[in-house]
Enzyme design. Structure first.
Site, PDB file in Angstrom:
ATOM      1  NE  ARG A 138      -2.392   1.799   3.182  1.00 11.83           N
ATOM      2  CZ  ARG A 138      -2.453   1.607   4.726  1.00 11.83           C
ATOM      3  NH1 ARG A 138      -3.068   0.569   5.060  1.00 11.83           N
ATOM      4  NH2 ARG A 138      -1.633   2.374   5.144  1.00 11.83           N
ATOM      5  CD  GLU A 156       3.779   3.924   5.714  1.00 11.12           C
ATOM      6  OE1 GLU A 156       4.828   3.486   6.197  1.00 11.12           O
ATOM      7  OE2 GLU A 156       2.626   3.824   6.443  1.00 11.12           O
ATOM      8  CG  ASN A 158       2.339   0.871   4.761  1.00 13.66           C
ATOM      9  OD1 ASN A 158       3.201   0.723   5.804  1.00 13.66           O
ATOM     10  ND2 ASN A 158       1.736   1.659   4.237  1.00 13.66           N
ATOM     11  CB  SER A 163      -4.190  -3.313   7.369  1.00 17.61           C
ATOM     12  OG  SER A 163      -4.112  -2.061   8.374  1.00 17.61           O
ATOM     13  CE  LYS A 336       7.739   4.962   8.282  1.00 16.70           C
ATOM     14  NZ  LYS A 336       6.898   3.740   8.304  1.00 16.70           N
ATOM     15  CE  LYS A 424       7.174   9.798   7.747  1.00 16.52           C
ATOM     16  NZ  LYS A 424       6.490   9.370   6.525  1.00 16.52           N
ATOM     17  CD  GLU A 428       6.091   0.310   8.299  1.00 14.53           C
ATOM     18  OE1 GLU A 428       4.847   0.871   8.000  1.00 14.53           O
ATOM     19  OE2 GLU A 428       7.244   0.842   7.761  1.00 14.53           O
ATOM     20  N   GLY A 429       3.005   0.934  11.832  1.00 11.49           N
ATOM     21  CA  GLY A 429       1.764   0.752  12.564  1.00 11.49           C
ATOM     22  C   GLY A 429       1.328   2.161  13.469  1.00 11.49           C
ATOM     23  NE  ARG A 521      -4.911   5.157   6.174  1.00  5.01           N
ATOM     24  CZ  ARG A 521      -3.480   4.955   6.512  1.00  5.01           C
ATOM     25  NH1 ARG A 521      -3.093   4.443   7.888  1.00  5.01           N
ATOM     26  NH2 ARG A 521      -2.494   5.367   5.801  1.00  5.01           N
TER      27      ARG A 521
HETATM   28  P1  ADP Z   1       3.686   4.530   9.814  1.00  8.27           P
HETATM   29  O1  ADP Z   1       4.371   3.270   9.012  1.00  8.27           O
HETATM   30  O2  ADP Z   1       3.696   4.303  11.411  1.00  8.27           O
HETATM   31  O3  ADP Z   1       2.040   4.734   9.412  1.00  8.27           O
HETATM   32  P2  ADP Z   1       3.830   6.963   8.570  1.00  8.27           P
HETATM   33  O4  ADP Z   1       4.919   7.313   7.617  1.00  8.27           O
HETATM   34  O5  ADP Z   1       2.748   6.560   7.486  1.00  8.27           O
HETATM   35  O6  ADP Z   1       4.215   5.963   9.415  1.00  8.27           O
HETATM   36  O7  ADP Z   1       3.449   8.111   9.289  1.00  8.27           O
HETATM   37  C1  ADP Z   1       2.215   8.261  10.134  1.00  8.27           C
HETATM   38  C2  ADP Z   1       1.476   9.300   9.868  1.00  8.27           C
HETATM   39  O8  ADP Z   1       2.112  10.598  10.026  1.00  8.27           O
HETATM   40  C3  ADP Z   1       1.007   9.312   8.251  1.00  8.27           C
HETATM   41  O9  ADP Z   1      -0.288   8.599   8.263  1.00  8.27           O
HETATM   42  C4  ADP Z   1       0.641  10.632   8.388  1.00  8.27           C
HETATM   43  O10 ADP Z   1      -0.740  11.139   8.576  1.00  8.27           O
HETATM   44  C5  ADP Z   1       1.658  11.531   9.182  1.00  8.27           C
HETATM   45  N1  ADP Z   1       2.940  11.863   8.153  1.00  8.27           N
HETATM   46  C6  ADP Z   1       4.154  11.056   7.750  1.00  8.27           C
HETATM   47  N2  ADP Z   1       4.833  11.631   7.177  1.00  8.27           N
HETATM   48  C7  ADP Z   1       4.224  13.016   6.906  1.00  8.27           C
HETATM   49  C8  ADP Z   1       4.603  13.950   6.042  1.00  8.27           C
HETATM   50  N3  ADP Z   1       5.608  13.946   5.502  1.00  8.27           N
HETATM   51  N4  ADP Z   1       3.848  15.010   5.858  1.00  8.27           N
HETATM   52  C9  ADP Z   1       2.673  14.981   6.677  1.00  8.27           C
HETATM   53  N5  ADP Z   1       2.265  14.172   7.295  1.00  8.27           N
HETATM   54  C10 ADP Z   1       3.121  12.985   7.483  1.00  8.27           C
HETATM   55 MG    MG Z   2       3.645   2.099   7.350  1.00  7.42          MG
HETATM   56 MG    MG Z   3       1.426   4.961   7.481  1.00 10.96          MG
END
Ligand code: ADP
Ligand code: MG
Ligand code: MG
Length: 545
Positions: A138, A156, A158, A163, A336, A424, A428-429, A521
């Site tokens: 995803r 990101e 995945n 899910s 990441k 970051k 994950e999660g 979402r």
């Molecule tokens: P995870 O793997 O834990 O889901 P993410 O990289 O998706 O990690 O980060 C979690 C959340 O943080 C994302 O769903 C988003 O809402 C927010 N986020 C992450 N990176 C960014 C970014 N560069 N700009 C704005 N929001 C971000």
């Molecule tokens: Mg993720």
């Molecule tokens: Mg995410």
């Protein structure tokens, strides 16, 4: 380019309309398996929870506006991303350098290092019994409002436990249904059936799993009797999302599924000494089952491994002849740190060459798409970076040369640019990132040897002024039975994140891959994070504008 004015969304609802719409939406959700388990009163760390009651998943009442062109672009790019991550997973040297515990992020991050060491040991013993890997991916995006235009930017990618495919399909169906069955949606000319795209993610993800199952079954008897294993978390609340995959596998493909936790597998799993087939035995069922494909909906986070023996079980599964979704290298490819490493000059372009491997029935001109892929990325760098471009960027900050001692340029730049950044780790999660104003204090406290475990990423600045109605079922404090579950509807300013699903089945030769659907979402803007499972956001769909 859309001229849609985001701050006019959503159309106004009267209190009576809001109440009726909430009832339609939540009744639809309960009728169609758009469900969640309520929070557990007695968490287990061993067996999967036995469902006795369910609540509707957290929902958005009115779909999120998303520009048609960017929605299409995200879907079209998915095949290139599928091939890209397949190739990353096949590039052992690249993964060793970026994720490994000798040269890469695995030095600073214990969890990544442990997974990498397990993988290295297996491959050094020549114990990789299965050349194929399966990814159910995803790719997540937000809209970035820059210089008067909206750009699609990747949050990101995945590669494990991606899910909400089945539940997002049902959220889209729910919005279509309430559009057809109520008059409230006449409130906006955008709310027409043409603007609600199809979503058939469930069958697409299951197609990926069934292709792996077929590829495993060289003998007809194996194809008939082998099963797919879902490795699940004992306290998973998102079980219905998984069940829909299980039902579709059985009903459309005659493939049986076994759900087990890592704790179960420590007892039930063994390898056939000559074929390395993964065999599951159960004390209550005399006939053992051979496993064709292992679908991991667990093992993406350190808490899935409460003791070192859990890693032994994970590595036993890796050594088996079953096709892993994902294999350890494919899980590592989703780090990441890989996302950041791909942004460095020439790295993406090296992966997206048109020579060598074959892929899919459709020929993809990968080289031609490298620029489109890059265009979806925000700036990223490592906190321990000493790259020339990071050093050059520091020149814009006059005080940066002073009194910084041994602080690497990557960390210094993160401090200067903190208000527009997110940091970051390799997790994950949801719930693991550090945002904007919290960054300087975080950097002050971060031990030098842990810097390498983190990347800095520019924040995607989403269009402001969009609101949404978010509905949650939450157990009230008075009890745990169904009667005490309350519904909470809030109207808040929101951010919507688009996810595009795809699968890839690959090895040394061809990559069989496809884009299979999408997810939205939505979260309140007061929350930086976005995970539904982590409680920050709700399931939504799109209205194309
Ligand atoms: P995870 O793997 O834990 O889901 P993410 O990289 O998706 O990690 O980060 C979690 C959340 O943080 C994302 O769903 C988003 O809402 C927010 N986020 C992450 N990176 C960014 C970014 N560069 N700009 C704005 N929001 C971000
Ligand atoms: Mg993720
Ligand atoms: Mg995410």
């Amino acid at each position: 380019m859309t001229s849609f004015n985001f701050s006019t969304w959503p159309p106004q609802l009267t209190p009576e309309q809001l109440e009726a719409l909430t009832l339609s939406a939540t009744t639809y959700a309960l009728s169609h398996g758009l469900l969640y388990l309520p929070p557990s009163q007695s968490p287990s760390n061993t067996q999967p929870r036995i469902p006795t009651t369910a609540i509707h998943a957290p929902l958005s009442l009115i779909p999120a506006p998303f520009p048609r062109a960017q929605f299409q672009a995200a879907r079209e790019l998915q095949s290139v991303y599928n091939v890209l991550y397949a190739r990353v997973a096949m590039d052992t040297q690249f993964l060793d350098t970026v994720m490994g515990a000798e040269e890469g992020v695995g030095k600073a991050d214990e969890f990544t290092g442990t997974l990498w060491r397990g993988w290295k040991k297996i491959r050094e013993h020549g114990a990789l019994a299965q050349p194929l890997h399966l990814g159910l991916f995803r790719s997540d995006y937000l809209l970035h409002a820059a210089e008067d235009r909206l750009a699609l930017k990747q949050v990101e990618f995945n590669t494990i436990s991606s899910s909400f495919g089945p539940l997002s399909e049902r959220a889209a169906a729910m919005h279509r249904n309430i559009l057809a069955s109520t008059s409230y949606f006449s409130a906006s000319p955008h709310l027409t059936a043409d603007n609600f795209p199809e979503n058939s993610t469930t069958s697409g993800l299951v197609e990926g799993l069934s292709k792996a199952h077929e590829a495993y079954g060289v003998r007809e008897s194996v194809q008939t009797f082998a099963r797919i294993l879902f490795v699940v978390q004992p306290n998973e609340r998102n079980v219905f999302d998984q069940q829909w995959l299980e039902y579709e596998l059985l009903e459309k493909h005659q493939i049986h599924v076994i759900r087990q936790t890592l704790t179960d597998l420590a007892v039930s799993a063994s390898l056939d000494p000559s074929t390395h087939a993964l065999i599951l035995t159960s004390p209550t069922n005399s006939s053992p089952h051979e496993i064709s494909t292992i679908y991991f909906r667990a093992t993406y986070t350190p808490s899935d491994f409460p003791s070192p023996s859990y890693y032994d079980t994970r590595f036993l599964l890796e050594r088996s002849r079953a096709i892993k979704c994902p294999s350890l290298p494919l899980q590592l490819a989703g780090g990441k740190k890989v996302q950041e490493a791909l942004t460095r000059p020439g790295v993406l372009e090296r992966f997206l060459n048109n020579e060598g491997a074959k892929w899919g029935a459709r020929a993809l001109d990968l080289t031609a798409h490298a620029a489109d892929i890059r265009a979806t990325w925000m700036g990223m760098w490592a906190l321990d970076s000493e790259d020339v471009d990071i050093v050059a960027a520091l020149d814009h900050f006059p005080d940066s040369g002073q009194a910084q001692g041994s602080v690497p340029p990557g960390t210094r730049l993160a401090r200067h640019k903190a208000p527009s950044l997110v940091l970051k780790p390799q997790r994950e999660g949801g719930g693991n990132n550090v945002y904007r104003e919290a960054i300087p204090a975080f950097l002050d406290a971060l031990p030098a040897e842990e810097r390498e475990a983190w990347i800095a990423m520019e924040m995607i600045e989403t269009p402001r002024g969009v609101s949404g109605y978010l509905v949650r079922a939450s157990p009230s404090s008075s009890g745990t039975d169904n009667e005490s579950i309350e519904k909470k509807v809030v109207r808040v300013e929101v951010i919507s994140e688009l996810g595009i699903f795809g699968y890839a089945l690959f090895g040394e030769g061809e990559v069989v891959e496809r884009e299979v659907g999408w997810l939205v979402r939505t979260k309140g803007t007061e929350s930086n994070e976005g995970g539904v499972a982590a409680g920050f956001s709700v399931l939504d769909s799109v209205v194309l504008v």
